[in-house]
Scaffold this motif. Structure first.
Motif, PDB file in Angstrom:
ATOM      1  N   GLU A   1      46.027  11.907   3.855  1.00  0.00           N
ATOM      2  CA  GLU A   1      45.601  12.646   5.049  1.00  0.00           C
ATOM      3  C   GLU A   1      46.216  12.055   6.308  1.00  0.00           C
ATOM      4  OE1 GLU A   1      41.509  14.233   7.222  1.00  0.00           O
ATOM      5  OE2 GLU A   1      41.383  12.750   5.605  1.00  0.00           O
ATOM      6  N   GLU A   2      46.272  10.737   6.405  1.00  0.00           N
ATOM      7  CA  GLU A   2      46.866  10.100   7.585  1.00  0.00           C
ATOM      8  C   GLU A   2      48.360  10.371   7.661  1.00  0.00           C
ATOM      9  OE1 GLU A   2      43.781   6.318   8.028  1.00  0.00           O
ATOM     10  OE2 GLU A   2      45.476   6.213   6.625  1.00  0.00           O
TER      11      GLU A   2
ATOM     12  N   LEU B   1      49.817  13.085   6.599  1.00  0.00           N
ATOM     13  CA  LEU B   1      49.939  14.461   7.066  1.00  0.00           C
ATOM     14  C   LEU B   1      49.685  14.553   8.566  1.00  0.00           C
ATOM     15  CD1 LEU B   1      48.171  16.354   4.141  1.00  0.00           C
ATOM     16  CD2 LEU B   1      50.620  16.234   4.601  1.00  0.00           C
ATOM     17  N   ARG B   2      48.723  13.767   9.058  1.00  0.00           N
ATOM     18  CA  ARG B   2      48.441  13.785  10.499  1.00  0.00           C
ATOM     19  C   ARG B   2      49.610  13.222  11.299  1.00  0.00           C
ATOM     20  NH1 ARG B   2      43.819  15.782  11.632  1.00  0.00           N
ATOM     21  NH2 ARG B   2      42.085  15.745  10.158  1.00  0.00           N
TER      22      ARG B   2
ATOM     23  N   LEU C   1      51.821  15.763  12.547  1.00  0.00           N
ATOM     24  CA  LEU C   1      51.316  16.547  13.673  1.00  0.00           C
ATOM     25  C   LEU C   1      51.559  15.854  15.011  1.00  0.00           C
ATOM     26  CD1 LEU C   1      47.906  17.642  12.133  1.00  0.00           C
ATOM     27  CD2 LEU C   1      49.860  19.134  12.595  1.00  0.00           C
TER      28      LEU C   1
ATOM     29  N   ILE D   1      45.231  19.858  10.350  1.00  0.00           N
ATOM     30  CA  ILE D   1      46.249  19.961   9.312  1.00  0.00           C
ATOM     31  C   ILE D   1      46.254  21.393   8.796  1.00  0.00           C
ATOM     32  CG2 ILE D   1      46.928  19.200   7.005  1.00  0.00           C
ATOM     33  CD1 ILE D   1      45.525  16.531   7.635  1.00  0.00           C
TER      34      ILE D   1
ATOM     35  N   LEU E   1      49.297  23.939   3.758  1.00  0.00           N
ATOM     36  CA  LEU E   1      49.937  22.823   3.061  1.00  0.00           C
ATOM     37  C   LEU E   1      49.282  22.562   1.716  1.00  0.00           C
ATOM     38  CD1 LEU E   1      50.535  20.281   5.981  1.00  0.00           C
ATOM     39  CD2 LEU E   1      52.088  22.021   5.077  1.00  0.00           C
ATOM     40  N   TYR E   2      47.976  22.753   1.659  1.00  0.00           N
ATOM     41  CA  TYR E   2      47.257  22.530   0.409  1.00  0.00           C
ATOM     42  C   TYR E   2      47.475  23.685  -0.566  1.00  0.00           C
ATOM     43  CZ  TYR E   2      44.955  19.145   3.440  1.00  0.00           C
ATOM     44  OH  TYR E   2      44.701  18.120   4.318  1.00  0.00           O
TER      45      TYR E   2
ATOM     46  N   ARG F   1      45.476  18.041  -1.946  1.00  0.00           N
ATOM     47  CA  ARG F   1      44.074  18.239  -1.580  1.00  0.00           C
ATOM     48  C   ARG F   1      43.169  17.279  -2.375  1.00  0.00           C
ATOM     49  NH1 ARG F   1      41.605  22.801   0.525  1.00  0.00           N
ATOM     50  NH2 ARG F   1      43.382  24.113  -0.019  1.00  0.00           N
TER      51      ARG F   1
ATOM     52  N   LEU G   1      43.549  13.200  -0.802  1.00  0.00           N
ATOM     53  CA  LEU G   1      43.584  12.981   0.641  1.00  0.00           C
ATOM     54  C   LEU G   1      43.297  11.535   1.025  1.00  0.00           C
ATOM     55  CD1 LEU G   1      41.926  16.199   2.113  1.00  0.00           C
ATOM     56  CD2 LEU G   1      44.323  15.514   2.211  1.00  0.00           C
TER      57      LEU G   1
ATOM     58  N   ARG H   1      54.383  16.720   5.051  1.00  0.00           N
ATOM     59  CA  ARG H   1      54.336  16.070   6.368  1.00  0.00           C
ATOM     60  C   ARG H   1      55.323  16.726   7.333  1.00  0.00           C
ATOM     61  NH1 ARG H   1      56.136   9.940   6.406  1.00  0.00           N
ATOM     62  NH2 ARG H   1      58.113  10.995   5.968  1.00  0.00           N
TER      63      ARG H   1
ATOM     64  N   ALA I   1      54.024  20.108   8.510  1.00  0.00           N
ATOM     65  CA  ALA I   1      52.755  20.133   9.244  1.00  0.00           C
ATOM     66  C   ALA I   1      52.908  20.676  10.663  1.00  0.00           C
ATOM     67  CB  ALA I   1      52.149  18.733   9.274  1.00  0.00           C
TER      68      ALA I   1
END
Length: 230
Positions: free
Chosen positions: A94-95, A97-98, A101, A110, A114-115, A122, A125, A144, A147
């Motif tokens: 998750e980080e 992917l962020r 952004l 997010i 993407l999921y 998913r 994460l 990533r 995103a």
């Protein structure tokens, strides 16, 4: 979407890119092929601003970008998946992917898409990126880059070291992205059959030059496999 005109680049006294010219339209996949060491990755790094160019121009969606810093190019719509993935191994999925952004306003979510593209993410994460398999890391690296919603997605050898089942998943995602028609995709690839299956157009590099271009459907007839054979 992308126009590269007469780009030259040097490392020290070595002339690495020689008058490179390429064009890529929205909704197209352009596959860039060539043996190791011919300048493919250098060209991608030049597009992203990670290395400078000596002469020529790079235009994205009608705007010159060759004078801009990498972060400014990303804000204008360049998404880059480097060779070797280069995810953040100590950060969670998750980080990671962020981090994609970073060019968006703070607090941007997010994208749920993407999921849908990469369902395995998913389920992972909260796992560290470094704990994923090579294929899962490649999917994370592509997610990533997606995103931020790029106009141009640049993929540097996404099948390298990846198991066949994941290669099929990546092929499916690239087809889906191209079919939407709102993004251009520049794919650098050594795996000929994978490149041919996705290419709307192709380009072959040798010794820093683009030596042949054409339609993806004509790669066999144009002898591309022989041109890139070791």
């Amino acid at each position: 979407m992308l126009k590269i005109e007469a780009v030259n680049q040097y490392y020290g006294g070595s002339h690495i890119l020689r008058n490179v010219c390429l064009e890529l339209e929205k909704g197209q996949v352009l596959t860039l092929l060539g043996r190791n060491g011919v300048g493919k990755t250098t060209l991608l790094k030049s597009l992203m601003g990670l290395v400078g160019i000596k002469s020529g121009s790079i235009t994205l969606d009608g705007q010159r970008i060759d004078h801009l810093r990498p972060d400014a190019r990303a804000r204008l719509g360049l998404g880059y998946v480097p060779q070797g993935r280069e995810i953040f191994p100590r950060l969670s999925v998750e980080e990671n992917l962020r981090m994609g952004l970073a060019t968006k306003p703070g607090g941007s979510p997010i994208p749920a898409e993407l999921y849908d593209l990469f369902p395995v993410l998913r389920q992972m994460l909260h796992r560290r990126g470094g704990d994923l398999s090579g294929g899962q890391q490649q999917q994370l690296a592509i997610a990533r880059a997606l995103a931020a919603g790029p106009k141009l997605l640049i993929l540097d050898e996404p099948t390298e070291g990846i198991q066949p089942s994941i290669i099929k998943d990546i092929e499916r995602v690239i087809r889906m992205l191209a079919a939407r028609g709102d993004m251009a995709i520049l794919l650098v690839e050594q795996y000929y059959d994978f490149a041919k299956s996705l290419a709307d157009r192709y380009a072959v590099m040798s010794r820093g030059e683009v030596i042949k271009t054409g339609k993806g459907t004509e790669m066999d007839a144009d002898g591309v496999r022989e041109l890139i054979a070791v």
